[in-house]
Design a protein around this motif. Structure first.
Motif, PDB file in Angstrom:
ATOM      1  N   SER A   1       9.125  15.690  17.839  1.00 46.41           N
ATOM      2  CA  SER A   1       8.284  15.001  16.852  1.00 46.41           C
ATOM      3  C   SER A   1       8.723  15.336  15.440  1.00 46.41           C
ATOM      4  N   PRO A   2       8.559  14.393  14.512  1.00 45.42           N
ATOM      5  CA  PRO A   2       8.711  14.777  13.105  1.00 45.42           C
ATOM      6  C   PRO A   2       7.536  15.646  12.690  1.00 45.42           C
ATOM      7  N   TYR A   3       7.775  16.530  11.731  1.00 46.12           N
ATOM      8  CA  TYR A   3       6.636  17.149  11.070  1.00 46.12           C
ATOM      9  C   TYR A   3       5.927  16.072  10.253  1.00 46.12           C
ATOM     10  N   VAL A   4       4.653  16.245  10.037  1.00 43.25           N
ATOM     11  CA  VAL A   4       3.927  15.344   9.132  1.00 43.25           C
ATOM     12  C   VAL A   4       4.319  15.712   7.713  1.00 43.25           C
ATOM     13  N   HIS A   5       4.821  14.746   6.954  1.00 48.36           N
ATOM     14  CA  HIS A   5       5.280  15.065   5.596  1.00 48.36           C
ATOM     15  C   HIS A   5       4.110  15.502   4.728  1.00 48.36           C
ATOM     16  N   VAL A   6       4.370  16.420   3.800  1.00 49.22           N
ATOM     17  CA  VAL A   6       3.315  16.936   2.919  1.00 49.22           C
ATOM     18  C   VAL A   6       3.432  16.399   1.494  1.00 49.22           C
ATOM     19  N   VAL A   7       4.598  15.894   1.110  1.00 48.53           N
ATOM     20  CA  VAL A   7       4.716  15.300  -0.227  1.00 48.53           C
ATOM     21  C   VAL A   7       4.106  13.903  -0.197  1.00 48.53           C
ATOM     22  N   GLU A   8       3.793  13.388  -1.364  1.00 53.75           N
ATOM     23  CA  GLU A   8       3.246  12.038  -1.433  1.00 53.75           C
ATOM     24  C   GLU A   8       4.306  11.020  -1.034  1.00 53.75           C
ATOM     25  N   SER A   9       3.843   9.959  -0.418  1.00 53.06           N
ATOM     26  CA  SER A   9       4.744   8.927   0.071  1.00 53.06           C
ATOM     27  C   SER A   9       4.720   7.715  -0.851  1.00 53.06           C
ATOM     28  N   PHE A  10       5.756   6.898  -0.741  1.00 53.53           N
ATOM     29  CA  PHE A  10       5.739   5.614  -1.424  1.00 53.53           C
ATOM     30  C   PHE A  10       4.796   4.642  -0.735  1.00 53.53           C
ATOM     31  N   ARG A  11       4.317   5.041   0.450  1.00 53.73           N
ATOM     32  CA  ARG A  11       3.416   4.189   1.222  1.00 53.73           C
ATOM     33  C   ARG A  11       2.054   4.856   1.352  1.00 53.73           C
ATOM     34  N   GLU A  12       1.041   4.023   1.448  1.00 54.65           N
ATOM     35  CA  GLU A  12      -0.310   4.520   1.712  1.00 54.65           C
ATOM     36  C   GLU A  12      -0.918   3.627   2.770  1.00 54.65           C
ATOM     37  N   ASP A  13      -1.270   4.213   3.916  1.00 52.15           N
ATOM     38  CA  ASP A  13      -1.755   3.446   5.057  1.00 52.15           C
ATOM     39  C   ASP A  13      -0.759   2.370   5.454  1.00 52.15           C
ATOM     40  N   GLY A  14       0.523   2.697   5.350  1.00 50.83           N
ATOM     41  CA  GLY A  14       1.553   1.778   5.792  1.00 50.83           C
ATOM     42  C   GLY A  14       1.946   0.730   4.786  1.00 50.83           C
ATOM     43  N   VAL A  15       1.316   0.729   3.607  1.00 48.55           N
ATOM     44  CA  VAL A  15       1.583  -0.287   2.598  1.00 48.55           C
ATOM     45  C   VAL A  15       2.191   0.376   1.369  1.00 48.55           C
ATOM     46  N   VAL A  16       3.246  -0.236   0.823  1.00 47.97           N
ATOM     47  CA  VAL A  16       3.863   0.301  -0.382  1.00 47.97           C
ATOM     48  C   VAL A  16       2.874   0.221  -1.536  1.00 47.97           C
ATOM     49  N   VAL A  17       2.697   1.323  -2.262  1.00 51.80           N
ATOM     50  CA  VAL A  17       1.762   1.360  -3.378  1.00 51.80           C
ATOM     51  C   VAL A  17       2.442   1.966  -4.600  1.00 51.80           C
ATOM     52  N   GLY A  18       1.879   1.677  -5.753  1.00 51.59           N
ATOM     53  CA  GLY A  18       2.362   2.294  -6.997  1.00 51.59           C
ATOM     54  C   GLY A  18       3.837   2.051  -7.204  1.00 51.59           C
ATOM     55  N   ASP A  19       4.544   3.116  -7.525  1.00 52.22           N
ATOM     56  CA  ASP A  19       5.985   3.067  -7.704  1.00 52.22           C
ATOM     57  C   ASP A  19       6.640   2.867  -6.341  1.00 52.22           C
ATOM     58  N   ASP A  20       7.195   1.677  -6.105  1.00 48.86           N
ATOM     59  CA  ASP A  20       7.764   1.373  -4.799  1.00 48.86           C
ATOM     60  C   ASP A  20       9.240   1.722  -4.709  1.00 48.86           C
ATOM     61  N   ASP A  21       9.732   2.495  -5.671  1.00 46.67           N
ATOM     62  CA  ASP A  21      11.117   2.950  -5.680  1.00 46.67           C
ATOM     63  C   ASP A  21      12.099   1.805  -5.892  1.00 46.67           C
ATOM     64  N   SER A  22      11.649   0.752  -6.551  1.00 48.35           N
ATOM     65  CA  SER A  22      12.565  -0.337  -6.877  1.00 48.35           C
ATOM     66  C   SER A  22      13.043  -0.149  -8.310  1.00 48.35           C
ATOM     67  N   THR A  23      14.341  -0.086  -8.468  1.00 49.61           N
ATOM     68  CA  THR A  23      14.950   0.107  -9.776  1.00 49.61           C
ATOM     69  C   THR A  23      16.304  -0.585  -9.773  1.00 49.61           C
ATOM     70  N   PRO A  24      16.766  -1.099 -10.899  1.00 49.27           N
ATOM     71  CA  PRO A  24      18.047  -1.815 -10.916  1.00 49.27           C
ATOM     72  C   PRO A  24      19.220  -0.968 -10.446  1.00 49.27           C
ATOM     73  N   ASP A  25      19.193   0.333 -10.753  1.00 50.49           N
ATOM     74  CA  ASP A  25      20.304   1.193 -10.364  1.00 50.49           C
ATOM     75  C   ASP A  25      19.760   2.537  -9.904  1.00 50.49           C
ATOM     76  N   PRO A  26      19.310   2.630  -8.636  1.00 49.09           N
ATOM     77  CA  PRO A  26      18.701   3.879  -8.145  1.00 49.09           C
ATOM     78  C   PRO A  26      19.663   5.052  -8.163  1.00 49.09           C
ATOM     79  N   PHE A  27      20.954   4.801  -8.012  1.00 42.26           N
ATOM     80  CA  PHE A  27      21.929   5.888  -8.004  1.00 42.26           C
ATOM     81  C   PHE A  27      21.937   6.607  -9.345  1.00 42.26           C
ATOM     82  N   GLU A  28      21.945   5.849 -10.435  1.00 43.86           N
ATOM     83  CA  GLU A  28      21.952   6.449 -11.769  1.00 43.86           C
ATOM     84  C   GLU A  28      20.572   6.951 -12.152  1.00 43.86           C
ATOM     85  N   ALA A  29      19.516   6.310 -11.637  1.00 45.81           N
ATOM     86  CA  ALA A  29      18.149   6.710 -11.981  1.00 45.81           C
ATOM     87  C   ALA A  29      17.803   8.091 -11.432  1.00 45.81           C
ATOM     88  N   ARG A  30      18.435   8.483 -10.358  1.00 45.45           N
ATOM     89  CA  ARG A  30      18.186   9.799  -9.756  1.00 45.45           C
ATOM     90  C   ARG A  30      19.196  10.784 -10.349  1.00 45.45           C
TER      91      ARG A  30
END
Length: 440
Positions: A227-256
């Motif tokens: 089994s996976p461990y249950v993640h403890v950090v906040e997710s991009f999803r809430e109840d299976g639905v993408v919420v807030g910052d959905d990690d969409s950015t024009p250039d994620p490689f440079e943004a990180r």
């Protein structure tokens, strides 16, 4: 000459068939009408066979009705056994549970069986005779975290007594006796869960995080579910639905902006000792964030931000080959860098981790400069493809209520379902064997 012979054979076959129909010994009508009524591709023999495939059917699970001290009372001490646990009175998993959340798989499996509706891989049945598997809702990981966290604490005795009482209950069950416990599902994702009486459940389907503390005769890949461990950090999803910052950015490689990120306890046992060595090897690099930390509510929030702003997240072994950090990285869309020679990964029969993760052996990781040289030269196009793959699989690692299609809970039940044919084989063989397994 051959033509005459063939014609003669055909004539006699036709004659015999005609005679049979005339005498009433063969009625072709039902046979042909049955063939016409079957779907294309299905033969008449398969339609009446007792071995028809049931692959499309959900797993039928009977859940034992244990007293609440074995589960919910550890979350709510005031919980009463007067009413059965239902979807309506099931308490939510506490948001302030901190690091305990990573070992809460047992809760989410129980919750999924209480929930009605939706597309589910497993459904609860109340007639044990119709069950494919039996779920034992003992929160063994939470019991250790609640009663025996310090190993020598006096409350450890209560954890042991719960295990003793549970085994007495199970061993008096006709269904445990019938299979020797083989078709019983028991979660124990904490490495110290169920530690007093593990040998008494070594035939069952165990839900484990890895095999770091189990002998092969007790836990192994062909019988148990990783089994996976249950993640403890906040997710991009809430109840299976993408919420807030959905990690969409024009250039994620440079943004990180951070190349490699690690934040956690650096004092570990066994294979996890590599963490201290890596701390020294990676020190002094401006594109690396390697920090000793403990899991508090504030530190978890800091880790959420750190992982979301990093290209790669380091996952060295903990006290056992796996740790929650891997799954925190996955839901943070941070490419995992996995360093472990003995790790087993969840759902690996369905998911190819090499499509979104980087693997190094312990020997490679301890070679000065090896990891950083590789990661600094990592092609941007390859990283972007892995990042997209990571986003596409992250929903498989979400534990939530109500459960969602192909989330972690449903994936786990599907893994259990894969084990049932071998369970039935073992049970059926034992019923007819006059001597123990002579071929082993």
């Amino acid at each position: 000459m051959y033509g005459k012979t063939i014609c003669t054979i055909v004539f006699f076959v036709f004659l015999i068939a005609s005679y049979s129909i005339y005498m009433g010994t063969v009625d072709p009508t039902p046979y042909f009408s049955q063939l016409q009524s079957l779907p294309r591709g299905i033969s008449s023999s398969s339609s009446s066979s007792p071995c028809n495939s049931t692959a499309a059917q959900p797993l039928r699970v009977f859940m034992y009705d244990l007293p609440r001290k074995f589960n919910i009372a550890m979350m709510d001490p005031h919980s009463s056994d007067v009413e059965p646990i239902t979807a309506k009175n099931l308490p939510p998993w506490p948001q302030t549970s901190g690091i305990k959340r990573q070992h809460s798989v047992e809760y989410w499996l129980m919750a999924s069986l209480l929930h009605n509706g939706g597309e589910k891989e497993a459904v609860r049945v109340f007639d044990p005779e119709s069950a494919d598997a039996f779920y034992v809702p003992f929160f063994s990981s939470l019991s250790f975290n609640t009663h025996g966290k310090n190993m020598t604490d006096p409350d450890t005795e209560f954890d042991r007594l719960l295990q003793v009482e549970l085994m007495e209950y199970l061993e008096n069950s006709n269904y445990w006796q019938r299979s020797g416990g083989r078709d019983h599902v028991i979660p124990m994702t904490h490495p110290n869960a169920f530690r007093f009486l593990r040998q008494q459940v070594n035939a069952s389907i165990l839900i484990v995080a890895d095999f770091g503390r189990y002998p092969k005769e007790m836990a192994r890949l062909d019988k148990d579910v990783v089994s996976p461990y249950v993640h403890v950090v906040e997710s991009f999803r809430e109840d299976g639905v993408v919420v807030g910052d959905d990690d969409s950015t024009p250039d994620p490689f440079e943004a990180r902006g951070t190349l490699l990120y690690f934040r956690g306890n650096t004092v570990r046992k066994a294979e996890g000792r590599i963490r201290l060595k890596l701390e020294k090897l990676l020190a002094g690099n401006s594109d690396v964030h390697y920090e000793k930390s403990v899991a508090t509510t504030q530190n978890i929030k800091v880790s959420t931000e750190g992982m979301r702003s990093s290209k790669f997240c380091l996952h060295p072994a903990g006290d056992t080959p796996s740790s929650c950090r891997l799954f925190d990285a996955i839901v943070s869309h941070c490419i995992p860098v996995i360093i472990s020679d003995k790790i087993e990964l969840p759902f690996e029969d369905e998911i190819d981790y090499s499509e979104f993760s980087v693997f190094y052996s312990v020997k490679e990781a301890l070679e000065p400069g090896f990891i950083l040289d590789n990661l600094r030269q990592f092609p941007k196009e390859k990283w972007l493809k892995m990042w997209e793959n990571l986003k596409n699989v992250s929903h498989h690692f979400e534990f939530q209520y109500p459960p969602k299609r192909e989330d972690a809970v449903n994936m786990l039940w599907r893994q259990v379902k894969h084990k049932i044919p071998n369970v039935k084989l073992a049970v059926h063989r034992n019923r007819r064997l006059k001597v123990p397994d002579w071929w082993l």
